[in-house]
Design a protein around this motif. Structure first.
Motif, PDB file in Angstrom:
ATOM      1  N   ALA A  61       0.846  -1.192   0.000  1.00 43.40           N
ATOM      2  CA  ALA A  61       0.000   0.000   0.000  1.00 43.40           C
ATOM      3  C   ALA A  61       0.880   1.239   0.000  1.00 43.40           C
ATOM      4  CB  ALA A  61      -0.931   0.015   1.214  1.00 43.40           C
ATOM      5  N   GLY A  62       0.322   2.325  -0.485  1.00 40.79           N
ATOM      6  CA  GLY A  62       0.980   3.628  -0.446  1.00 40.79           C
ATOM      7  C   GLY A  62      -0.038   4.688  -0.065  1.00 40.79           C
ATOM      8  N   TYR A  63       0.315   5.578   0.863  1.00 42.08           N
ATOM      9  CA  TYR A  63      -0.651   6.587   1.300  1.00 42.08           C
ATOM     10  C   TYR A  63       0.096   7.794   1.860  1.00 42.08           C
ATOM     11  CZ  TYR A  63       0.249   4.386   5.838  1.00 42.08           C
ATOM     12  OH  TYR A  63       0.849   3.870   6.956  1.00 42.08           O
ATOM     13  N   GLN A  75      -6.084   1.190   0.646  1.00 40.09           N
ATOM     14  CA  GLN A  75      -6.498  -0.168   0.297  1.00 40.09           C
ATOM     15  C   GLN A  75      -5.261  -0.945  -0.145  1.00 40.09           C
ATOM     16  OE1 GLN A  75      -9.631  -2.088   0.039  1.00 40.09           O
ATOM     17  NE2 GLN A  75      -8.024  -3.628  -0.234  1.00 40.09           N
ATOM     18  N   GLU A  76      -5.006  -2.072   0.511  1.00 43.02           N
ATOM     19  CA  GLU A  76      -3.868  -2.897   0.109  1.00 43.02           C
ATOM     20  C   GLU A  76      -4.134  -3.551  -1.241  1.00 43.02           C
ATOM     21  OE1 GLU A  76      -1.711  -4.412   4.183  1.00 43.02           O
ATOM     22  OE2 GLU A  76      -3.337  -5.629   3.366  1.00 43.02           O
ATOM     23  N   ALA A  77      -3.037  -3.895  -1.926  1.00 44.12           N
ATOM     24  CA  ALA A  77      -3.116  -4.599  -3.199  1.00 44.12           C
ATOM     25  C   ALA A  77      -2.193  -5.805  -3.157  1.00 44.12           C
ATOM     26  CB  ALA A  77      -2.732  -3.676  -4.352  1.00 44.12           C
ATOM     27  N   GLY A  78      -2.662  -6.932  -3.729  1.00 46.02           N
ATOM     28  CA  GLY A  78      -1.849  -8.134  -3.787  1.00 46.02           C
ATOM     29  C   GLY A  78      -1.944  -8.965  -2.526  1.00 46.02           C
ATOM     30  N   GLY A  79      -1.300 -10.134  -2.555  1.00 49.19           N
ATOM     31  CA  GLY A  79      -1.272 -11.016  -1.396  1.00 49.19           C
ATOM     32  C   GLY A  79      -2.606 -11.678  -1.122  1.00 49.19           C
ATOM     33  N   LEU A  80      -2.697 -12.342   0.015  1.00 56.42           N
ATOM     34  CA  LEU A  80      -3.911 -13.028   0.435  1.00 56.42           C
ATOM     35  C   LEU A  80      -4.714 -12.119   1.351  1.00 56.42           C
ATOM     36  CD1 LEU A  80      -5.570 -15.701   0.641  1.00 56.42           C
ATOM     37  CD2 LEU A  80      -4.162 -16.254   2.650  1.00 56.42           C
ATOM     38  N   ASP A  81      -6.004 -11.937   1.036  1.00 56.52           N
ATOM     39  CA  ASP A  81      -6.910 -11.119   1.850  1.00 56.52           C
ATOM     40  C   ASP A  81      -6.375  -9.701   2.086  1.00 56.52           C
ATOM     41  OD1 ASP A  81      -8.662 -13.248   2.072  1.00 56.52           O
ATOM     42  OD2 ASP A  81      -7.716 -14.000   3.912  1.00 56.52           O
ATOM     43  N   PRO A  82      -6.222  -8.872   1.030  1.00 55.36           N
ATOM     44  CA  PRO A  82      -5.784  -7.482   1.221  1.00 55.36           C
ATOM     45  C   PRO A  82      -6.788  -6.700   2.057  1.00 55.36           C
ATOM     46  CG  PRO A  82      -6.580  -7.831  -1.024  1.00 55.36           C
ATOM     47  CD  PRO A  82      -6.500  -9.184  -0.395  1.00 55.36           C
ATOM     48  N   LEU A 109      -3.667   8.414  21.286  1.00 55.71           N
ATOM     49  CA  LEU A 109      -3.022   7.451  20.400  1.00 55.71           C
ATOM     50  C   LEU A 109      -3.874   7.108  19.195  1.00 55.71           C
ATOM     51  CD1 LEU A 109      -1.547   5.067  23.100  1.00 55.71           C
ATOM     52  CD2 LEU A 109      -0.580   7.153  22.124  1.00 55.71           C
ATOM     53  N   GLY A 110      -5.138   7.555  19.195  1.00 57.78           N
ATOM     54  CA  GLY A 110      -6.004   7.303  18.053  1.00 57.78           C
ATOM     55  C   GLY A 110      -6.358   5.836  17.920  1.00 57.78           C
ATOM     56  N   SER A 111      -7.159   5.520  16.938  1.00 61.25           N
ATOM     57  CA  SER A 111      -7.535   4.152  16.602  1.00 61.25           C
ATOM     58  C   SER A 111      -7.845   4.119  15.116  1.00 61.25           C
ATOM     59  CB  SER A 111      -8.751   3.686  17.416  1.00 61.25           C
ATOM     60  OG  SER A 111      -9.860   4.539  17.168  1.00 61.25           O
ATOM     61  N   VAL A 112      -7.762   2.949  14.536  1.00 61.46           N
ATOM     62  CA  VAL A 112      -7.976   2.816  13.102  1.00 61.46           C
ATOM     63  C   VAL A 112      -8.890   1.628  12.832  1.00 61.46           C
ATOM     64  CG1 VAL A 112      -5.863   1.442  12.878  1.00 61.46           C
ATOM     65  CG2 VAL A 112      -6.835   2.514  10.862  1.00 61.46           C
ATOM     66  N   GLN A 113      -9.790   1.794  11.875  1.00 61.95           N
ATOM     67  CA  GLN A 113     -10.697   0.707  11.495  1.00 61.95           C
ATOM     68  C   GLN A 113     -10.069  -0.096  10.369  1.00 61.95           C
ATOM     69  OE1 GLN A 113     -15.043   1.277  11.274  1.00 61.95           O
ATOM     70  NE2 GLN A 113     -14.930   0.507   9.189  1.00 61.95           N
ATOM     71  N   VAL A 114     -10.042  -1.404  10.557  1.00 66.72           N
ATOM     72  CA  VAL A 114      -9.462  -2.322   9.582  1.00 66.72           C
ATOM     73  C   VAL A 114     -10.565  -3.246   9.079  1.00 66.72           C
ATOM     74  CG1 VAL A 114      -7.668  -4.029   9.149  1.00 66.72           C
ATOM     75  CG2 VAL A 114      -7.284  -2.221  10.836  1.00 66.72           C
ATOM     76  N   SER A 115     -10.715  -3.346   7.743  1.00 65.04           N
ATOM     77  CA  SER A 115     -11.807  -4.123   7.150  1.00 65.04           C
ATOM     78  C   SER A 115     -11.245  -5.194   6.223  1.00 65.04           C
ATOM     79  CB  SER A 115     -12.748  -3.211   6.351  1.00 65.04           C
ATOM     80  OG  SER A 115     -13.267  -2.185   7.172  1.00 65.04           O
ATOM     81  N   LEU A 116     -11.895  -6.358   6.272  1.00 68.76           N
ATOM     82  CA  LEU A 116     -11.613  -7.453   5.357  1.00 68.76           C
ATOM     83  C   LEU A 116     -12.947  -8.031   4.933  1.00 68.76           C
ATOM     84  CD1 LEU A 116      -9.701  -9.337   3.889  1.00 68.76           C
ATOM     85  CD2 LEU A 116      -9.505 -10.712   5.977  1.00 68.76           C
ATOM     86  N   GLY A 117     -13.393  -7.685   3.718  1.00 71.18           N
ATOM     87  CA  GLY A 117     -14.726  -8.077   3.283  1.00 71.18           C
ATOM     88  C   GLY A 117     -15.768  -7.373   4.129  1.00 71.18           C
ATOM     89  N   THR A 118     -16.627  -8.170   4.772  1.00 76.49           N
ATOM     90  CA  THR A 118     -17.676  -7.594   5.630  1.00 76.49           C
ATOM     91  C   THR A 118     -17.264  -7.528   7.092  1.00 76.49           C
ATOM     92  OG1 THR A 118     -18.667  -9.798   5.906  1.00 76.49           O
ATOM     93  CG2 THR A 118     -19.477  -8.436   4.070  1.00 76.49           C
TER      94      THR A 118
END
Length: 381
Positions: free
Chosen positions: A222-224, A263-270, A316-325
């Motif tokens: 990923a790049g951001y 959004q990640e690209a490549g690999g298993l379950d980006p 410290l914040g928090s981040v939401q991580v999603s994989l499909g649903t």
């Protein structure tokens, strides 16, 4: 004789009847065995297996350790730049150079409006310990600074500088890595009033993060964008006797770092990862002690400092991580509330307008240790 004959006939009749009953019983048993054998040979119905649903993949909290480390790197690099700018204003040698530019006991009346420019190269090594779902990291940063300053009025100094750095981030236990390329713009100033100096610094930084995660079936990349903003204000008192000095200092610092969603690209379950924001406010209280020596018409200045750090605010914040649903929320990483900073500096004035210097700055926390080395050149005119 008739009775004997009758008895014999009766016995024969009874025997025949017994034989018939035995034969009938045998025939019945044979028929039952045949019937049972017929039932045993009939085919058994085949059951149809019920399909089992495959488990839904769920993102793991450790999957974004490299991105957590990148956000923390931006926050710390912003702090480092702010503190170096503040130190330029309150450092005892710089302070005496502004009011006594000739050095070596020259009269303060020789002070004239001056300009200065400086160039620095530095390297930083940081280690963050494991905390929560974060498995720990190692970071190495190399960068350079170019700056310009001016005395705009007696006792009033302003400066502008640019910091360009590259950071390599390694999270070996999570099989992840990242890079952070960061550009920071710094604006600083100071006001001298007798032995007192008030200094301030403002920083705005922007850059790009590239992350890579080994999924076992290829790399998810990923790049951001990332950004950092900060401000620092510091007050110091310059006390000197002969060639010695002691400079007590107190400073207040605020830094905020952000990272864009990606959004990640490549690999298993980006993964899909939301934006992040973390901030920190700290107060620092300490002192510098120094001494200068005159060697063959050159000034060698040696100094060291130590300060107590209280990170009284850390979001410290928090981040939401999603994989499909599936979604999870992962908290950020930070430092322990209390810690110590310490460092040392050596400066050699080649002429009244040019000098070389080296600095060491260390940060010591329960969850973080940082070492920075700087080599610089300053020229005044």
């Amino acid at each position: 004789m008739r009775c004997i004959t009758q008895l014999s006939g009766t016995r024969q009749t009874i025997g025949l009847n017994r034989v018939r009953r035995i034969m009938a019983a045998i025939a019945f048993v044979v028929m039952m065995c045949a019937a049972t054998s017929g039932f045993a040979q009939s085919p058994t119905p085949t059951s149809i297996p019920t399909p089992t649903a495959s488990p839904t993949p769920v993102p793991m909290p450790t999957s974004i350790n490299d991105d957590q480390s990148a956000g923390n790197s931006a926050l710390n690099l912003g702090s480092n730049f702010l503190e170096r700018l503040g130190n330029q204003a309150s450092n005892g040698f710089n302070r005496v150079s502004r009011t006594n530019p000739g050095g070596g006991g020259a009269s303060a009346a020789t002070e004239d409006p001056r300009y200065r420019t400086w160039f620095e190269g530095y390297g930083v090594s940081v280690r963050t310990d494991a905390q929560g779902d974060f498995v720990g990291d190692k970071r190495k940063t190399f960068g350079g600074v170019a700056g310009f300053g001016a005395r705009v009025a007696p006792g009033v100094n302003l400066g502008f500088s640019v910091d360009q750095s590259h950071t390599d981030i390694d999270v070996p236990l999570a099989l992840q890595s990242a890079t952070l390329d960061l550009t920071q713009l710094g604006f600083s100033g100071s006001v001298d009033k007798g032995p007192w100096t008030w200094a301030f610094a403002l920083v705005h930084g922007f850059g790009k993060v590239h992350s890579s995660r080994d999924t076992g079936l290829g790399f998810a990349t990923a790049g951001y964008r990332a950004a950092v903003d900060g401000a620092l204000t510091e007050i110091s008192y310059y006390w000197t006797r002969d060639q010695m000095r002691i400079v007590p200092k107190a400073a207040l610092e605020y830094v905020r770092a952000t990272g864009a969603a990606f959004q990640e690209a490549g690999g298993l379950d980006p993964l899909s990862v939301g934006s992040t924001a973390l901030s920190r406010a700290r107060v620092m209280i300490g002192a510098e002690i120094g001494r200068y020596f005159i060697l063959d018409q050159k000034i060698l200045d040696l100094s060291a400092y130590s300060k107590f750090v209280d990170n009284f605010h850390q979001d410290l914040g928090s981040v939401q991580v999603s994989l499909g649903t599936q979604n999870i929320v992962v908290p950020g990483i930070g430092e322990s509330r209390f810690g110590m900073d310490a460092g040392a500096s050596a400066s050699l004035s080649l002429t009244s307008t040019a000098r070389l210097y080296v600095n060491y700055d260390g940060k010591f926390r329960n969850e973080l240790t940082s070492h920075q080395g700087t080599v610089g050149f300053e020229y005044r005119w």
